[in-house]
Enzyme design. Structure first.
Site, short mmCIF file in Angstrom:
data_model
loop_
_atom_site.label_atom_id
_atom_site.label_comp_id
_atom_site.label_asym_id
_atom_site.label_seq_id
_atom_site.Cartn_x
_atom_site.Cartn_y
_atom_site.Cartn_z
N GLY A 9 64.67 121.42 43.66
CA GLY A 9 64.84 120.20 44.44
C GLY A 9 65.46 119.13 43.55
O GLY A 9 64.86 118.77 42.53
N GLY A 11 66.63 116.07 44.78
CA GLY A 11 66.74 114.86 45.60
C GLY A 11 66.25 113.64 44.84
O GLY A 11 66.47 113.49 43.64
N ILE A 13 63.14 112.52 43.95
CA ILE A 13 62.22 112.72 42.81
C ILE A 13 62.89 113.61 41.77
O ILE A 13 62.81 113.35 40.57
CB ILE A 13 60.88 113.35 43.27
N ARG A 90 51.66 113.05 56.19
CA ARG A 90 52.11 114.13 55.29
C ARG A 90 52.00 115.48 56.01
O ARG A 90 52.81 116.37 55.80
CB ARG A 90 51.27 114.11 54.02
N ASN A 97 58.06 122.45 55.52
CA ASN A 97 57.92 122.65 54.07
C ASN A 97 57.26 123.97 53.69
O ASN A 97 57.48 124.49 52.61
CB ASN A 97 57.20 121.45 53.45
N HIS A 177 45.45 114.62 48.60
CA HIS A 177 46.47 113.57 48.60
C HIS A 177 46.65 113.04 50.02
O HIS A 177 47.59 113.39 50.71
CB HIS A 177 47.78 114.15 48.06
O1 TXD Z 1 52.28 112.73 45.06
C1 TXD Z 1 53.01 113.52 45.58
N1 TXD Z 1 52.75 114.81 45.50
C2 TXD Z 1 54.21 113.07 46.32
C3 TXD Z 1 54.93 114.05 47.09
C4 TXD Z 1 54.66 111.74 46.26
C5 TXD Z 1 55.82 111.37 46.87
C6 TXD Z 1 56.64 112.32 47.62
N2 TXD Z 1 56.10 113.61 47.72
C7 TXD Z 1 56.84 114.71 48.36
O2 TXD Z 1 57.80 115.24 47.46
C8 TXD Z 1 57.68 114.35 49.57
O3 TXD Z 1 56.87 114.19 50.70
C9 TXD Z 1 58.58 115.55 49.66
O4 TXD Z 1 57.91 116.64 50.29
C10 TXD Z 1 58.83 115.92 48.18
C11 TXD Z 1 60.19 115.54 47.67
O5 TXD Z 1 60.44 114.18 47.87
P1 TXD Z 1 61.90 113.56 47.61
O6 TXD Z 1 61.79 112.10 47.86
O7 TXD Z 1 62.45 114.02 46.31
O8 TXD Z 1 62.71 114.24 48.80
P2 TXD Z 1 64.30 114.47 48.92
O9 TXD Z 1 65.05 113.35 48.30
O10 TXD Z 1 64.59 114.79 50.34
O11 TXD Z 1 64.56 115.76 48.02
C12 TXD Z 1 64.15 117.03 48.41
C13 TXD Z 1 65.21 117.99 47.97
C14 TXD Z 1 66.57 117.77 48.67
O12 TXD Z 1 67.59 117.58 47.70
C15 TXD Z 1 66.78 119.05 49.47
O13 TXD Z 1 68.15 119.45 49.60
C16 TXD Z 1 65.96 120.05 48.63
O14 TXD Z 1 64.80 119.32 48.29
N3 TXD Z 1 65.63 121.27 49.35
C17 TXD Z 1 65.58 122.48 48.74
N4 TXD Z 1 65.81 122.84 47.47
C18 TXD Z 1 65.71 124.15 47.17
N5 TXD Z 1 65.41 125.10 48.09
C19 TXD Z 1 65.19 124.78 49.38
N6 TXD Z 1 64.89 125.71 50.27
C20 TXD Z 1 65.27 123.42 49.75
N7 TXD Z 1 65.12 122.75 50.92
C21 TXD Z 1 65.33 121.45 50.65
#
Ligand code: TXD
Length: 310
Positions: A9, A11, A13, A90, A97, A177
């Site tokens: 990932g 994105g 984070i 969430r 997810n 969480h």
């Molecule tokens: O405390 C905690 N655990 C958290 C969790 C705090 C804040 C956010 N938290 C969660 O982290 C949030 O609810 C999301 O489920 C994740 C990732 O958050 P982010 O803000 O980084 O989300 P983005 O910007 O959408 O990035 C997710 C990336 C994006 O680039 C997608 O193209 C990619 O994930 N993605 C994948 N990568 C690889 N393989 C697959 N299948 C895939 N699907 C999406």
């Protein structure tokens, strides 16, 4: 040889994780994302390589959509998945997810079977459970990152409220969480002084509630997407403790097998993170009231996990 860190990932984070891992010279970094987004991630990787002369770090940073490229990773941090939008819980992310985490877990199992894995994707306690189930990795090799962030928020809000340095605020947040996580005022101190002696019960209640809703407070401001700076730092702290054997005691979602009376569930508890991974869970004797709160968060996580049908 440098260590290897795979970020699944790239994105919001993921990109901050890459920057922090580079700045801290934790190792070489591979960002893995879906084919549709891989060029953006390649751009981010290149941008970070070009930041190195001023950032003063040596690291190779690259991006891919092919799991082969994470081969032999020492640490895997998973943020792949969808984040929340305003008005979403969430748990609303569960179905989408779960599929992503299953695919990620299979890729990691095949190419990085020895990696210490830190799961960040929401709903966190269920996603780390799914990842662990699919990989079958030993419990010391898999943790979920949430308590480290929730504790950072707790400490930050206390420092803001009392006008003291955040460095002097120590404490912990237990549980899942979600809005029924359990901050522990009784065990929180400010420079050694118990929080319960320097804050009023009203102040403490306000701090507890703000911590529980901290993620949602940011989602509301953003409208779309969730927090990324503080979650990234929180995951890096765990990774760094593992890679450098710092032996930090950090609240992580760990597989409890009897600890805190919980069996077979990942939930936020204080963990010793060393070169062995999640080496040990520390148990705290809870008061009756804390125990009741803890049972409530366990019930919520149990419900979400049961909906995963895995
Ligand atoms: O405390 C905690 N655990 C958290 C969790 C705090 C804040 C956010 N938290 C969660 O982290 C949030 O609810 C999301 O489920 C994740 C990732 O958050 P982010 O803000 O980084 O989300 P983005 O910007 O959408 O990035 C997710 C990336 C994006 O680039 C997608 O193209 C990619 O994930 N993605 C994948 N990568 C690889 N393989 C697959 N299948 C895939 N699907 C999406």
């Amino acid at each position: 040889m440098r260590r290897k860190i795979a970020l699944i990932g790239g994105g919001q984070i993921g990109q901050i994780l890459a920057m922090l891992a580079a700045q801290k010279e934790l190792g070489d970094i591979v960002i893995l994302d879906v084919p549709d987004y891989v060029n953006v991630c390649k751009g981010k990787a290149l941008d970070l390589m070009e930041m190195a002369p001023h950032g003063n770090y040596d690291a190779s940073i690259s991006a891919t959509y092919d799991y082969k490229d994470i081969e032999g990773a020492d640490v895997v941090i998973v943020t792949a998945g969808k984040p929340r939008e305003a008005g979403m819980t969430r748990e609303d992310l569960l179905n989408v997810n779960i599929k992503i985490i299953t695919e990620v877990a299979n890729g990691v199992k095949q190419y990085a079977p020895k990696a210490f894995c830190i799961i960040v994707t929401n709903p966190l306690d269920a996603m780390v459970y799914v990842f662990h189930k699919v990989t079958g990795f030993p419990k010391h090799q898999v943790v979920g990152m949430a308590g480290t962030l929730d504790t950072a928020r707790w400490r930050a809000f206390i420092a803001m409220e009392l006008g003291v340095s955040v460095a002097d605020v120590a404490g912990t947040v237990l549980g899942g969480h979600g809005p029924d996580m359990v901050p522990l005022p009784r065990l929180t101190t400010v420079g050694g002084v118990p929080l319960t002696e320097i804050a009023t019960p009203e102040q403490i209640e306000k701090l507890v509630n703000r911590t529980r809703e901290a993620g949602t407070e940011i989602v509301k401001l953003f409208g779309k997407g969730s927090a990324f700076f503080s979650p990234a730092w929180s995951a890096i702290v765990i990774a760094e403790s593992y890679l450098k054997d710092k032996r930090r005691v950090l609240p992580c979602a760990a597989l409890c097998q009897g600890e805190y009376g919980v069996n077979g569930l990942f939930i936020g508890v204080p963990c010793l993170i060393s070169a062995k991974g999640m080496e040990k869970i520390f148990e705290i004797k809870l008061t009756e009231e804390e125990e009741a709160q803890f049972q409530k968060t366990v019930a919520s996580v149990t419900k979400t996990v049961s909906e995963c049908k895995i």
